[in-house]
Design a protein around this motif. Sequence first.
Motif, PDB file in Angstrom:
ATOM      1  N   ALA A 104     -51.472 -39.410  14.853  1.00 15.73           N
ATOM      2  CA  ALA A 104     -50.126 -39.815  15.226  1.00 15.73           C
ATOM      3  C   ALA A 104     -49.987 -39.727  16.681  1.00 15.73           C
ATOM      4  O   ALA A 104     -49.118 -40.330  18.165  1.00 15.73           O
ATOM      5  CB  ALA A 104     -48.514 -39.020  14.747  1.00 15.73           C
ATOM      6  N   GLN A 105     -50.938 -38.967  17.453  1.00 19.88           N
ATOM      7  CA  GLN A 105     -51.081 -38.940  19.090  1.00 19.88           C
ATOM      8  C   GLN A 105     -51.729 -40.769  19.587  1.00 19.88           C
ATOM      9  O   GLN A 105     -50.830 -40.505  20.708  1.00 19.88           O
ATOM     10  CB  GLN A 105     -51.821 -37.917  19.142  1.00 19.88           C
ATOM     11  N   TYR A 106     -52.160 -40.832  18.739  1.00 21.18           N
ATOM     12  CA  TYR A 106     -52.980 -42.303  19.045  1.00 21.18           C
ATOM     13  C   TYR A 106     -51.667 -43.270  19.351  1.00 21.18           C
ATOM     14  O   TYR A 106     -51.039 -43.964  20.495  1.00 21.18           O
ATOM     15  CB  TYR A 106     -53.648 -42.741  18.356  1.00 21.18           C
ATOM     16  N   ASP A 107     -50.736 -43.454  18.180  1.00 18.71           N
ATOM     17  CA  ASP A 107     -49.823 -44.379  17.842  1.00 18.71           C
ATOM     18  C   ASP A 107     -49.161 -43.706  19.107  1.00 18.71           C
ATOM     19  O   ASP A 107     -47.433 -44.903  19.570  1.00 18.71           O
ATOM     20  CB  ASP A 107     -48.722 -43.987  16.699  1.00 18.71           C
ATOM     21  N   ALA A 108     -48.921 -42.638  19.639  1.00 16.74           N
ATOM     22  CA  ALA A 108     -47.764 -41.895  20.617  1.00 16.74           C
ATOM     23  C   ALA A 108     -47.703 -42.481  21.939  1.00 16.74           C
ATOM     24  O   ALA A 108     -47.319 -43.543  23.192  1.00 16.74           O
ATOM     25  CB  ALA A 108     -47.294 -40.470  20.772  1.00 16.74           C
ATOM     26  N   GLN A 109     -49.253 -42.548  22.193  1.00 19.55           N
ATOM     27  CA  GLN A 109     -49.811 -43.264  23.198  1.00 19.55           C
ATOM     28  C   GLN A 109     -49.807 -44.837  23.376  1.00 19.55           C
ATOM     29  O   GLN A 109     -49.578 -45.445  24.370  1.00 19.55           O
ATOM     30  CB  GLN A 109     -51.459 -42.632  23.606  1.00 19.55           C
ATOM     31  N   LEU A 110     -49.495 -45.348  22.645  1.00 19.96           N
ATOM     32  CA  LEU A 110     -49.576 -46.609  22.049  1.00 19.96           C
ATOM     33  C   LEU A 110     -48.533 -47.608  22.572  1.00 19.96           C
ATOM     34  O   LEU A 110     -48.208 -48.329  23.469  1.00 19.96           O
ATOM     35  CB  LEU A 110     -51.173 -47.369  21.029  1.00 19.96           C
ATOM     36  N   LYS A 111     -47.443 -46.251  22.154  1.00 23.34           N
ATOM     37  CA  LYS A 111     -45.484 -46.953  22.352  1.00 23.34           C
ATOM     38  C   LYS A 111     -45.360 -46.729  24.047  1.00 23.34           C
ATOM     39  O   LYS A 111     -44.243 -47.502  24.373  1.00 23.34           O
ATOM     40  CB  LYS A 111     -45.286 -45.460  21.155  1.00 23.34           C
ATOM     41  N   GLN A 112     -46.283 -46.018  24.372  1.00 27.35           N
ATOM     42  CA  GLN A 112     -46.046 -45.557  26.155  1.00 27.35           C
ATOM     43  C   GLN A 112     -46.576 -46.830  26.353  1.00 27.35           C
ATOM     44  O   GLN A 112     -45.887 -47.507  27.407  1.00 27.35           O
ATOM     45  CB  GLN A 112     -46.040 -44.625  26.866  1.00 27.35           C
ATOM     46  N   ILE A 113     -47.201 -47.403  25.924  1.00 23.74           N
ATOM     47  CA  ILE A 113     -47.956 -49.187  27.010  1.00 23.74           C
ATOM     48  C   ILE A 113     -47.426 -50.275  25.955  1.00 23.74           C
ATOM     49  O   ILE A 113     -47.227 -50.761  26.909  1.00 23.74           O
ATOM     50  CB  ILE A 113     -49.642 -49.005  26.639  1.00 23.74           C
ATOM     51  N   LEU A 114     -47.193 -50.444  24.944  1.00 25.81           N
ATOM     52  CA  LEU A 114     -46.462 -51.225  24.691  1.00 25.81           C
ATOM     53  C   LEU A 114     -44.772 -51.747  24.620  1.00 25.81           C
ATOM     54  O   LEU A 114     -43.873 -50.740  24.771  1.00 25.81           O
ATOM     55  CB  LEU A 114     -46.522 -51.488  22.781  1.00 25.81           C
ATOM     56  N   SER A 115     -44.354 -52.878  24.457  1.00 25.75           N
ATOM     57  CA  SER A 115     -42.822 -52.935  25.215  1.00 25.75           C
ATOM     58  C   SER A 115     -42.473 -52.386  23.487  1.00 25.75           C
ATOM     59  O   SER A 115     -43.330 -52.806  22.991  1.00 25.75           O
ATOM     60  CB  SER A 115     -42.319 -54.390  25.629  1.00 25.75           C
ATOM     61  N   ALA A 116     -41.143 -52.486  23.825  1.00 28.81           N
ATOM     62  CA  ALA A 116     -40.519 -51.995  22.075  1.00 28.81           C
ATOM     63  C   ALA A 116     -40.800 -52.781  20.968  1.00 28.81           C
ATOM     64  O   ALA A 116     -40.504 -53.052  19.851  1.00 28.81           O
ATOM     65  CB  ALA A 116     -38.551 -52.057  22.225  1.00 28.81           C
ATOM     66  N   ASP A 117     -40.325 -53.717  21.698  1.00 34.02           N
ATOM     67  CA  ASP A 117     -41.009 -55.491  20.439  1.00 34.02           C
ATOM     68  C   ASP A 117     -42.594 -55.750  19.792  1.00 34.02           C
ATOM     69  O   ASP A 117     -42.889 -55.764  18.445  1.00 34.02           O
ATOM     70  CB  ASP A 117     -40.451 -56.754  21.530  1.00 34.02           C
ATOM     71  N   GLN A 118     -43.063 -55.709  20.838  1.00 35.50           N
ATOM     72  CA  GLN A 118     -44.275 -55.621  20.919  1.00 35.50           C
ATOM     73  C   GLN A 118     -45.537 -54.036  19.982  1.00 35.50           C
ATOM     74  O   GLN A 118     -45.516 -54.330  18.701  1.00 35.50           O
ATOM     75  CB  GLN A 118     -45.568 -54.878  21.956  1.00 35.50           C
ATOM     76  N   TYR A 119     -44.402 -53.256  19.961  1.00 33.74           N
ATOM     77  CA  TYR A 119     -44.656 -51.365  18.861  1.00 33.74           C
ATOM     78  C   TYR A 119     -44.362 -52.446  17.852  1.00 33.74           C
ATOM     79  O   TYR A 119     -43.865 -51.826  16.510  1.00 33.74           O
ATOM     80  CB  TYR A 119     -43.431 -50.797  20.051  1.00 33.74           C
ATOM     81  N   THR A 120     -43.097 -52.520  17.789  1.00 29.43           N
ATOM     82  CA  THR A 120     -42.101 -53.220  16.107  1.00 29.43           C
ATOM     83  C   THR A 120     -43.797 -53.975  15.919  1.00 29.43           C
ATOM     84  O   THR A 120     -43.699 -53.811  14.532  1.00 29.43           O
ATOM     85  CB  THR A 120     -40.861 -53.819  16.670  1.00 29.43           C
ATOM     86  N   LYS A 121     -43.811 -55.027  16.471  1.00 33.21           N
ATOM     87  CA  LYS A 121     -44.671 -55.728  15.720  1.00 33.21           C
ATOM     88  C   LYS A 121     -45.948 -55.337  15.134  1.00 33.21           C
ATOM     89  O   LYS A 121     -46.662 -56.011  14.174  1.00 33.21           O
ATOM     90  CB  LYS A 121     -45.250 -57.303  16.650  1.00 33.21           C
TER      91      LYS A 121
END
Length: 141
Positions: A104-121
């Motif tokens: 969950a921590q990794y996903d939260a940090q990754l969500k901050q790096i990626l754009s909304a479209d990139q994170y959805t993909k």
Amino acid sequence: MKKLLILLAAFSISAAASAQTTPVKTVRGQYQKSQKQDLTPEQRADRAAQKLTKSLNLSAAQGQQVRQLQLARIQQQQAYKGQAGPAAKADRKARHQAMKGQRAQYDAQLKQILSADQYTKYAQMQADKKAKHQAKRQNKG
């Protein structure tokens, strides 16, 4: 006649030698030594970052941030595996919860790096990967 016998002997020796170089499979069809085991944490982080960069069209800055995040994650996993021993088997639920928290921590940090479209993909790719894994497990058992 001697030349023919020598040629046949040389051919059979070369055929036997080339047959010896094929990888040996284990019972489950997996190769005995995985290529992932030979990689350093930095190489694994590079590979993962390159894969995400390619599949999500990340910028150079995003790719570097993802690489650093992957490297930290891999090092954390190695430290965690080093702590695991025979006594850790009894505490399986606690380990599972700890790994969920790390994910969950990794996903939260990754969500901050990626754009909304990139994170959805990315989330869709992970869901597909999970479904494929579950289907594979159901087919085995």
